[in-house]
Write a protein that holds these residues in place. Structure first.
Motif, PDB file in Angstrom:
ATOM      1  N   LEU A  50       0.847  -1.204   0.000  1.00  0.00           N
ATOM      2  CA  LEU A  50       0.000   0.000   0.000  1.00  0.00           C
ATOM      3  C   LEU A  50       0.881   1.253   0.000  1.00  0.00           C
ATOM      4  N   VAL A  54      -3.498   5.988   2.614  1.00  0.00           N
ATOM      5  CA  VAL A  54      -4.635   5.328   1.970  1.00  0.00           C
ATOM      6  C   VAL A  54      -5.929   5.887   2.552  1.00  0.00           C
ATOM      7  N   ALA A 117      -4.729   5.082  -3.139  1.00  0.00           N
ATOM      8  CA  ALA A 117      -5.382   3.790  -2.895  1.00  0.00           C
ATOM      9  C   ALA A 117      -6.572   3.981  -1.969  1.00  0.00           C
TER      10      ALA A 117
END
Ligand SMILES: C[S@@+](CC[C@H](N)C(=O)[O-])C[C@H]1O[C@@H](n2cnc3c(N)ncnc32)[C@H](O)[C@@H]1O
Length: 221
Positions: A50, A54, A117
């Protein structure tokens, strides 16, 4: 380390039920280790690598914070206030920077093309309007950004699991604050205009039979 940004102007209030709200926060807190053990293999796959920041839709009491690196940041869209105390405490304990917004998947309040993301687990089953939520996720993702998800979905028509999902739909939805085990979320995600769609279907073996049919995947904006 945590910033509680409250509810953005114009965001609809989440229906707040003092008993069910607290029950759901306690339920997901108590069953956290069990649910994680059940989904760990799939979470490790879709939540790998990731970026530093996020957006998480519906993080609940923070089940996915263990997949976030210490020092990284999560912008959490969690409309259910009863989840907030455990979510904040857990982020602090794990050293994750948390920006908490009491908005919704359908109307996050975040700018266009602002996220690298977006992640969510067991959330599109509960949002009032999952198609609008998916359009909102696409809107906030920058081109090439990824939406990573794990969801429980409707079983195949005619199977015993599907029959149980149908029979239990009302009490299940009442107890779990609008959660539906009857959504074909794979079709909705495929229709939402993402590219590079990678979705895996699988079955888990929990005592909560209507909850046992799942998908997990990564799609790109
Ligand atoms: C079943 S819980 C899952 C929580 C957590 N993601 C997990 O995996 O344990 C569903 C979560 O979705 C949140 N939720 C429900 N409706 C939502 C909406 N419209 N927008 C964002 N989150 C929502 C609930 O408040 C709750 O935290």
């Amino acid at each position: 380390m945590t910033q509680d940004l409250g509810r953005p102007d114009g965001a609809p209030a989440f229906p707040r039920h003092p008993v069910r709200g607290r029950f759901n926060a306690a339920f997901f807190w108590v069953l956290d280790a069990y649910i994680n053990a059940t989904l760990r293999r799939h979470k490790r796959r879709v939540l790998a690598d990731l970026p530093e920041t996020v957006v998480e839709i519906g993080p609940g009491v923070g089940a996915n914070l263990r997949y976030i690196d210490r020092g990284a940041a999560v912008i959490a869209i969690e409309p259910n206030r009863y989840m907030h105390p455990q979510l904040i405490a857990r982020a602090d304990r794990l050293g994750v920077h948390l920006e908490l917004l009491e908005s919704s998947a359908e109307q996050t309040g975040l700018p266009d093309n602002s996220a690298d993301a977006v992640i969510s687990s067991l959330v599109l089953c509960s949002v009032g309007d999952p198609a609008t939520a998916l359009a909102e996720i696409r809107r906030i993702l920058r081109p090439g950004g990824t939406f990573r998800f794990l969801e429980h979905v409707a079983a195949a028509d005619g199977t015993p699991t599907r029959i149980v999902q149908r029979i239990l739909r009302r009490p299940w939805g009442w107890v779990f604050e609008g959660c539906s085990c009857e959504r074909n979320l794979e079709a909705l995600i495929r229709a939402a205009g993402f590219s590079e769609v990678d979705i895996e279907s699988y079955r888990i073996h929990s005592p909560f039979l209507p909850f046992n049919t799942h998908i997990a995947g990564v799609v790109q904006a």
